[in-house]
Write an enzyme that holds these catalytic residues in place. Structure first.
Site, PDB file in Angstrom:
ATOM      1  N   LYS A  10       0.824  -1.212   0.000  1.00  0.00           N
ATOM      2  CA  LYS A  10       0.000   0.000   0.000  1.00  0.00           C
ATOM      3  C   LYS A  10       0.863   1.269   0.000  1.00  0.00           C
ATOM      4  O   LYS A  10       2.077   1.216   0.263  1.00  0.00           O
ATOM      5  CB  LYS A  10      -0.930  -0.037   1.211  1.00  0.00           C
ATOM      6  CG  LYS A  10      -1.927  -1.202   1.168  1.00  0.00           C
ATOM      7  CD  LYS A  10      -2.917  -1.116   2.320  1.00  0.00           C
ATOM      8  CE  LYS A  10      -3.908  -2.257   2.265  1.00  0.00           C
ATOM      9  NZ  LYS A  10      -4.965  -2.125   3.313  1.00  0.00           N
ATOM     10  N   TYR A  50     -12.555  -2.483  -3.422  1.00  0.00           N
ATOM     11  CA  TYR A  50     -13.011  -2.583  -2.023  1.00  0.00           C
ATOM     12  C   TYR A  50     -14.533  -2.465  -1.909  1.00  0.00           C
ATOM     13  O   TYR A  50     -15.039  -2.109  -0.837  1.00  0.00           O
ATOM     14  CB  TYR A  50     -12.339  -1.495  -1.186  1.00  0.00           C
ATOM     15  CG  TYR A  50     -10.921  -1.827  -0.758  1.00  0.00           C
ATOM     16  CD1 TYR A  50     -10.653  -2.945   0.031  1.00  0.00           C
ATOM     17  CD2 TYR A  50      -9.852  -1.015  -1.113  1.00  0.00           C
ATOM     18  CE1 TYR A  50      -9.364  -3.254   0.444  1.00  0.00           C
ATOM     19  CE2 TYR A  50      -8.550  -1.309  -0.700  1.00  0.00           C
ATOM     20  CZ  TYR A  50      -8.317  -2.436   0.084  1.00  0.00           C
ATOM     21  OH  TYR A  50      -7.049  -2.733   0.499  1.00  0.00           O
ATOM     22  N   ARG A  86      -1.445 -14.335   4.813  1.00  0.00           N
ATOM     23  CA  ARG A  86      -2.168 -13.687   5.910  1.00  0.00           C
ATOM     24  C   ARG A  86      -1.400 -13.821   7.223  1.00  0.00           C
ATOM     25  O   ARG A  86      -1.378 -12.900   8.037  1.00  0.00           O
ATOM     26  CB  ARG A  86      -3.582 -14.232   6.013  1.00  0.00           C
ATOM     27  CG  ARG A  86      -4.423 -13.824   4.799  1.00  0.00           C
ATOM     28  CD  ARG A  86      -5.852 -14.273   4.890  1.00  0.00           C
ATOM     29  NE  ARG A  86      -6.606 -13.570   5.926  1.00  0.00           N
ATOM     30  CZ  ARG A  86      -7.053 -12.321   5.801  1.00  0.00           C
ATOM     31  NH1 ARG A  86      -6.812 -11.625   4.705  1.00  0.00           N
ATOM     32  NH2 ARG A  86      -7.744 -11.770   6.771  1.00  0.00           N
ATOM     33  N   THR A  92      -5.174  -7.093  10.813  1.00  0.00           N
ATOM     34  CA  THR A  92      -5.474  -5.846  10.088  1.00  0.00           C
ATOM     35  C   THR A  92      -4.987  -4.623  10.860  1.00  0.00           C
ATOM     36  O   THR A  92      -4.418  -3.699  10.272  1.00  0.00           O
ATOM     37  CB  THR A  92      -6.999  -5.735   9.863  1.00  0.00           C
ATOM     38  OG1 THR A  92      -7.445  -6.903   9.171  1.00  0.00           O
ATOM     39  CG2 THR A  92      -7.348  -4.503   9.045  1.00  0.00           C
ATOM     40  N   ARG A 103       2.747  -6.211   9.244  1.00  0.00           N
ATOM     41  CA  ARG A 103       2.012  -5.054   9.768  1.00  0.00           C
ATOM     42  C   ARG A 103       2.579  -4.590  11.109  1.00  0.00           C
ATOM     43  O   ARG A 103       2.641  -3.387  11.372  1.00  0.00           O
ATOM     44  CB  ARG A 103       0.521  -5.377   9.851  1.00  0.00           C
ATOM     45  CG  ARG A 103      -0.134  -5.347   8.462  1.00  0.00           C
ATOM     46  CD  ARG A 103      -1.511  -5.908   8.500  1.00  0.00           C
ATOM     47  NE  ARG A 103      -2.250  -5.685   7.264  1.00  0.00           N
ATOM     48  CZ  ARG A 103      -3.268  -6.445   6.884  1.00  0.00           C
ATOM     49  NH1 ARG A 103      -3.653  -7.467   7.631  1.00  0.00           N
ATOM     50  NH2 ARG A 103      -3.901  -6.187   5.763  1.00  0.00           N
ATOM     51  N   ASN A 113      -2.118   0.267   6.692  1.00  0.00           N
ATOM     52  CA  ASN A 113      -1.616  -0.978   7.281  1.00  0.00           C
ATOM     53  C   ASN A 113      -0.704  -1.769   6.346  1.00  0.00           C
ATOM     54  O   ASN A 113      -0.625  -2.997   6.421  1.00  0.00           O
ATOM     55  CB  ASN A 113      -2.774  -1.821   7.816  1.00  0.00           C
ATOM     56  CG  ASN A 113      -3.722  -2.289   6.724  1.00  0.00           C
ATOM     57  OD1 ASN A 113      -3.608  -1.881   5.583  1.00  0.00           O
ATOM     58  ND2 ASN A 113      -4.651  -3.155   7.097  1.00  0.00           N
ATOM     59  N   HIS A 116      -2.165  -5.504   1.709  1.00  0.00           N
ATOM     60  CA  HIS A 116      -3.451  -6.189   1.581  1.00  0.00           C
ATOM     61  C   HIS A 116      -3.163  -7.604   1.121  1.00  0.00           C
ATOM     62  O   HIS A 116      -2.240  -7.832   0.345  1.00  0.00           O
ATOM     63  CB  HIS A 116      -4.345  -5.497   0.535  1.00  0.00           C
ATOM     64  CG  HIS A 116      -5.539  -6.325   0.159  1.00  0.00           C
ATOM     65  ND1 HIS A 116      -6.678  -6.343   0.920  1.00  0.00           N
ATOM     66  CD2 HIS A 116      -5.730  -7.210  -0.848  1.00  0.00           C
ATOM     67  CE1 HIS A 116      -7.533  -7.203   0.375  1.00  0.00           C
ATOM     68  NE2 HIS A 116      -6.989  -7.734  -0.692  1.00  0.00           N
ATOM     69  N   GLU A 127      -9.819 -11.208  -6.969  1.00  0.00           N
ATOM     70  CA  GLU A 127      -8.845 -10.104  -6.869  1.00  0.00           C
ATOM     71  C   GLU A 127      -7.717 -10.255  -7.898  1.00  0.00           C
ATOM     72  O   GLU A 127      -7.247  -9.259  -8.446  1.00  0.00           O
ATOM     73  CB  GLU A 127      -8.291 -10.040  -5.446  1.00  0.00           C
ATOM     74  CG  GLU A 127      -9.343  -9.591  -4.435  1.00  0.00           C
ATOM     75  CD  GLU A 127      -8.819  -9.437  -3.029  1.00  0.00           C
ATOM     76  OE1 GLU A 127      -9.556  -8.884  -2.191  1.00  0.00           O
ATOM     77  OE2 GLU A 127      -7.670  -9.869  -2.737  1.00  0.00           O
TER      78      GLU A 127
HETATM   79  P1  CMP Z   1      -7.289  -4.646   3.861  1.00  0.00           P
HETATM   80  O1  CMP Z   1      -6.785  -5.955   4.317  1.00  0.00           O
HETATM   81  O2  CMP Z   1      -6.752  -4.071   2.614  1.00  0.00           O
HETATM   82  O3  CMP Z   1      -8.890  -4.722   3.741  1.00  0.00           O
HETATM   83  C1  CMP Z   1      -9.737  -3.621   3.940  1.00  0.00           C
HETATM   84  C2  CMP Z   1      -9.022  -2.424   4.455  1.00  0.00           C
HETATM   85  O4  CMP Z   1      -9.840  -1.463   5.072  1.00  0.00           O
HETATM   86  C3  CMP Z   1      -8.055  -2.832   5.543  1.00  0.00           C
HETATM   87  O5  CMP Z   1      -7.003  -3.580   5.030  1.00  0.00           O
HETATM   88  C4  CMP Z   1      -7.701  -1.491   6.128  1.00  0.00           C
HETATM   89  O6  CMP Z   1      -6.776  -0.781   5.324  1.00  0.00           O
HETATM   90  C5  CMP Z   1      -9.059  -0.801   6.046  1.00  0.00           C
HETATM   91  N1  CMP Z   1      -9.756  -0.899   7.328  1.00  0.00           N
HETATM   92  C6  CMP Z   1     -10.259  -1.999   7.916  1.00  0.00           C
HETATM   93  N2  CMP Z   1     -10.846  -1.680   9.085  1.00  0.00           N
HETATM   94  C7  CMP Z   1     -10.697  -0.363   9.238  1.00  0.00           C
HETATM   95  C8  CMP Z   1     -11.070   0.566  10.233  1.00  0.00           C
HETATM   96  N3  CMP Z   1     -11.727   0.175  11.329  1.00  0.00           N
HETATM   97  N4  CMP Z   1     -10.753   1.855  10.055  1.00  0.00           N
HETATM   98  C9  CMP Z   1     -10.093   2.255   8.933  1.00  0.00           C
HETATM   99  N5  CMP Z   1      -9.700   1.414   7.946  1.00  0.00           N
HETATM  100  C10 CMP Z   1      -9.996   0.130   8.103  1.00  0.00           C
END
Ligand code: CMP
Length: 137
Positions: A10, A50, A86, A92, A103, A113, A116, A127
């Site tokens: 990212k 998304y 993962r 996350t 992460r 974070n 993905h 995807e």
């Molecule tokens: P990702 O694994 O790319 O999948 C969805 C993304 O949404 C996640 O990583 C974060 O970047 C974002 N995300 C998930 N939960 C939250 C949250 N509570 N607040 C802000 N961003 C979030």
């Protein structure tokens, strides 16, 4: 079982010059980069990618973040690639991610974070097709 999964480095991790460090985690754990493209996501692309989150309160902020700079999109291949990726990424929210995960080491917060990764075989297929339509199953 050999699998493919989609990985995105990212904008936060690209900005911090951590592309190589993150790819090394994959390579050191027998995940092979079989396709890659660096690009700036359009808001439309990020929104479509998304779309499962479109009702969530963080959706617009997530699109702002994902379009704030270049990303590196990759297909990774290897044994149990989806689960392994993962595990390597960690939770996350980096504050909850296990020590030594990507992460925990490189992410700033739950939005920025670092990476993905696809969360299931079905998601991985969708995807991968989204970014690499020529790759096939
Ligand atoms: P990702 O694994 O790319 O999948 C969805 C993304 O949404 C996640 O990583 C974060 O970047 C974002 N995300 C998930 N939960 C939250 C949250 N509570 N607040 C802000 N961003 C979030």
């Amino acid at each position: 079982m050999s699998e493919k999964t989609l990985s995105i480095i990212k904008p936060d991790a690209v900005l911090k010059n951590k592309i190589g460090a993150i790819i090394s985690r994959f390579e050191d754990n027998n995940l092979k980069v079989i396709a890659a493209q660096m690009l700036m996501l359009s808001r439309e692309q990020a929104g479509a990618f998304y779309s499962v989150h479109k009702e969530r309160p963080f959706y617009q902020g997530l699109l702002d973040f994902m379009t704030s700079g270049p990303v590196l999109v990759m297909t990774l291949e290897g044994n149990n690639a989806i689960t392994k990726n993962r595990e390597l990424m960690g939770a996350t929210d980096p504050a909850k991610a296990d020590t030594g995960t990507i992460r925990a080491d490189f992410a700033d917060n739950v939005e920025a974070n670092a990476v993905h990764g696809s969360d299931s075989p079905e998601t991985a297929a969708t995807e991968i097709a989204f970014f690499f339509p020529n790759l096939g199953g």
